[in-house]
Design an enzyme around this catalytic site. Structure first.
Site: not given
Length: 906
Positions: A30, A99, A108, A110, A343, A459, A790, A858, A878
């Protein structure tokens, strides 16, 4: 002699003119964005930000940094000079808001306090300056209510009850119909509540109000709901929150004032347009709380065209500047527009994919950045089923489609019940008039959220979108009675707690009973049943198709499937699998074949054992032929038999009872007696650490060689049929290179025999699973006999942590997650510090011995988004996962490859 340097003095307070959007770590999201908007020349009320570093000092020591008070005083004096009035000045008060603002959005979770600086002395001055006595007393009652609840810990319901009584006494429905005299009485009542409940008077010193509010915001970082939200969203607990002190602008000054929330695109669908909510004669908390129903943002054009046009221009500036969907809070004070926050907005999964591709098309971002705007978790959400629109069901209401999905569950009317029923295995829908931050537990537990009030910016909507929960808001036709635990739908039908309901977060529709579901169009696309651009109903499919193409072009990691039969293999191939990374052969011996394995394990003589092996061989070969055909031209890693023995033997208790009953009837069954003796002989206290894997192959002669022969003969048969089989043989649960060497020597002989008999040229790689800590620690030695590793991270996690997954997840994992010992289950996301360090060490040691060693994983971690990033960084070749998770792994592998090119837009 070293040069003396002045010690670095931490700066704990920044004016809005000093920061920018890149300082989120220090100023929080913020504060950083307020500074950025100030830099852009947008109308932001002046103010300053107290850094997250100050919060960290406070939380660690229990005291604010010694320098903080003086820094706040200096910035407050500068703010007062700029505004031409002082905080709480009796004849012309400066009022401020305090704030919270952490690095990552926590809507919402805090605390916030508005109207700080009002007191018995200054409320009259505010009334005179504003020319509106009602406004002044309304602002004062709001301050006492918020301050009492947030700072002094007074039960918020006490204030709500007093407000309801005031409206009842006046005979009005909404608080805007209370006049100045009513509100003045309400202020007196609120102050009595504070004195009774908090044991002190409401503070009249404006600086004391501000200082206590700052501390309360710091403390709210460790509030229960904030900690729960961080665990849910995997936000680190050590970041702290910034505190923003901003000069107040007022949306509750009458019909020419108001407050609202706007999105530069629809956060539910991603479509461009005018999206948001506006509320006349209100302060910001009224909008997000959903207490009063808002009007769509588009109506602001008729209410105040000048402010509307300016807002549209600012929204365009912000979206082009941030190059993303922006979530904006604004206030209009007597026709003057002020920007209170922006934001990067939370969005649904579908919106994320659409917006990413739209921004690429607009030239605002490139493919690399686009991949950072979507996640595997969002893709997984898009693959869940949706309601069947053709089903004959009773639609009873329609609200605002706030967060998509198809949710079915029993209606519950409070968070406690939602959590309790959910833990008992029930699926629930949390039904509320509106939610507030205290409902977070229930929102997490529920399949979906339904409210009768609020809009897309309430909210419930914002939090649900952030969590990927289905949500329908503002279904005004529903009368929700939380005290009697029921809701009444149009027509008078009553839904009691426990009744089944269904909600569609994509359309906003609410149904009685259970609505049947159909496959997601995204799954149909992966299955090849829907093609991008085939119809305009699913532009989402086109967006997913493009993002998958981006990911496949960028990724280095290949993605294989865990599949044990041809059907799963073919499905995996359609989902984009580049081979099979794990074929569990024990799964081929279930059902009718179980008896053959039982005969093999219990064989007393070599003849009996050979007979069982010969019976199994053709069955195994047939399985492998089908598998190699389905995956023709792609690698298939076959793991030799690795079941804990108890999976193939009768339950010892049931068998003992059966034998005892037969003996009591003097009808002993010779085979059961023999079986019971064998089961006793082979019974293990901990089968997961017993006779399994390579140990089974070494103890039961011929078992592994039978499987190797079946693999080799199947490969030879496919070659004869002009196929391209690429089989790999994996030895499980190896702990020492000697085990692997013995099995490998026997396997090489069998392969040579098959080659000689068939004339086929077979190139069968032989490797091992690394699933024991000792194997990881001696990987350099094991690589001398292995062509590939693997990592079996499920077993490796069990053996590293020393606990059994089947037992501990039910017994103490919940407590560990709640206490923050685990941020997430180590079986869900790989434990990078423990298990991960062994994976890295084994990979490095193995490749030192054998530079061309192929490395894969795997365990189901192979389909977990966060884990895929780790495996990319660790240098694996992989990952392998269940077919359904292959698209997720492909996408995350692409994101991992571009992570360093893009920025984190969490």
């Amino acid at each position: 002699m070293s040069e003396n340097k002045e010690p670095h003095v931490a700066k704990f307070v920044y004016d809005f003119t000093e920061g920018n959007k890149d300082l989120k770590d220090l100023l929080g999201g913020k504060g950083a964005n307020l500074a950025e908007m100030t830099n852009l020349g947008l109308p932001v009320p002046p103010g300053f930000t107290i850094t997250t570093e100050a919060c960290k000092v406070y939380l660690e020591s229990g005291q604010e940094p010694p320098a903080l008070r003086d820094e706040v005083s200096a910035h407050l004096e500068a703010l007062e000079a700029r505004m031409g009035k002082k905080l709480g000045q009796p004849d012309n008060p400066l009022l401020v808001s305090v704030r919270s603002g952490a690095k990552f959005s926590m809507p919402g979770m805090m605390d916030t306090v508005l109207n700080i600086g009002l007191s018995d002395a200054s409320v009259q001055g505010l009334a005179q300056q504003a020319g509106d006595e009602r406004f002044a007393w309304d602002s004062y009652r709001r301050l006492i209510q918020m301050f009492g609840k947030t700072v002094l810990g007074v039960d918020g319901d006490l204030f709500e009850e007093a407000l309801d009584k005031a409206k009842e006494a006046k005979g009005v429905a909404v608080d805007t119909e209370l006049d100045a005299a009513d509100l003045k009485k309400l202020v007196a009542r609120f102050k009595e509540i504070v004195e009774t409940e908090a044991g002190r008077d409401f503070p009249q010193d404006p600086r004391e109000q501000m200082d206590l509010a700052i501390k309360a915001v710091f403390d709210s970082w460790n509030g229960e709901r904030a900690k729960l939200y961080r665990r849910q969203e995997r936000i680190p607990h050590d970041l702290g929150t910034a505190v923003n002190v901003c000069s107040m602008v007022f949306g509750n000054l009458g019909p020419d004032s108001g407050t609202g929330v706007a999105f530069t695109r629809d956060p539910a669908s991603g479509h461009q347009g005018v999206y948001g909510d506006y509320l006349q004669n209100a302060q910001g908390e009224d909008v997000v709380a959903g207490i009063r129903n808002t009007v769509p943002l588009a109506e602001l054009e008729q209410i105040d065209k000048k402010s509307y046009d300016q807002l549209m221009q600012i929204m365009e500036i912000l979206e082009n500047h941030y190059k993303d969907l922006c979530d904006i809070e604004f206030t209009i004070e007597r026709g003057r527009l002020w920007m209170l926050q922006t934001r990067v907005g939370k969005r649904t999964a579908g919106a994320a994919f659409r917006i990413a591709t739209q921004l690429v098309d607009q030239g605002l971002i490139d493919e690399t950045e686009a991949l950072q705007r979507v996640t595997g978790a969002q893709l997984a959400q898009l693959m869940f089923p949706r309601f069947d629109e053709k089903a004959k069901v009773a639609q009873v209401a329609r609200g605002i489609a706030a967060s998509p999905g198809a949710a079915v569950g029993k209606a519950v009317f409070d968070s406690y019940t939602a959590v309790k029923w959910s833990r008992s295995g029930e699926k629930v829908i949390l039904v509320r008039r509106e939610t507030n931050p205290d409902d977070l537990d229930g929102m997490i537990a529920a399949e979906g959220i339904l409210t009768s009030r609020g809009g897309k910016t309430s909210h419930a909507a914002v939090v649900a979108r952030g969590m990927g929960k289905t949500c329908v808001c503002g279904a005004e036709e529903l009368e929700v009675d939380t005290k009697r635990r029921r809701m009444t739908v149009p027509g008078g039908h009553v839904v009691e707690e426990g009744d089944l309901i269904s909600i569609d977060g994509s359309s906003g529709k609410v149904y009685l009973g259970e609505v049947p579901v159909v496959p997601s169009p995204v799954v149909e696309y992966f299955e090849g049943r829907m093609h991008p651009g085939a119809d305009d109903a699913d532009e989402l499919v086109e967006a997913v198709h493009r993002m998958m193409a981006f990911a496949d072009r960028k990724r280095r990691l290949r993605v294989r499937a865990n599949a044990d039969n041809a059907e799963d293999a073919l499905r995996a191939r359609r989902f984009g699998a580049q081979g099979i990374g794990l074929c569990r052969t024990e799964h081929m011996f279930l059902g009718d074949r179980r008896e053959l394995v039982e005969r093999l394990i219990l064989a007393d003589t070599e003849e009996e054992r050979e007979e069982a092996l010969q019976a199994l061989l053709p069955l195994q070969k047939k399985d492998f032929v089908e598998l190699f055909e389905a995956m023709d031209g792609l690698p298939v890693t076959v793991r030799l038999l690795d079941p804990p023995l108890h999976e193939f033997l009768p339950d010892i208790t049931e068998l003992s009872v059966r034998v005892a009953l037969a003996e009591s009837r003097q009808e002993p069954h010779e085979n059961d007696l023999r079986l019971l003796q064998a089961v006793h002989r082979l019974h293990e206290q901990n089968p997961m650490l017993g006779l399994r894997g390579v140990r089974l192959g070494l103890v039961i002669p011929g078992l592994f060689t039978m499987q190797v022969r079946a693999i080799a003969e199947a490969a030879a048969e496919r070659k004869a049929a002009k196929g391209d089989p690429r089989a790999e043989i994996m030895i499980p649960l190896v702990g020492t290179v000697q085990e692997l060497e013995i099995v490998r020597e026997e396997a090489d002989k069998v392969i040579a025999e098959v080659q000689a008999a068939t004339g086929a040229e077979l190139d069968l790689a032989i490797g091992t699973m690394i699933e024991l800590p000792r194997a990881a620690l001696t990987a350099g030695q094991i690589a001398e006999a292995a062509e590939f590793f693997s990592f079996g991270t499920n077993d490796l996690t069990q053996t590293v942590w020393g606990f059994s997954r089947d037992d501990v997840e039910a017994s103490f994992f919940t407590a560990y997650l709640e206490k923050g010992i685990f941020g997430v289950s180590p079986f869900e996301t790989i434990d990078k510090d423990g298990v991960g360090s062994l994976v890295r060490a084994a990979a490095e040691a193995g490749r030192r011995t054998r530079p061309d060693l192929k490395l894969g994983v795997c365990g189901e971690h192979g389909g977990d988004p966060e884990s895929v990033h780790f495996f990319h960084e660790a240098g694996l070749d992989y990952v392998s996962c269940s077919p359904f998770r292959i698209p997720v792994a492909r996408l995350e592998a692409g994101r991992a490859a571009t992570q360093s090119e893009g920025s984190d837009h969490r």
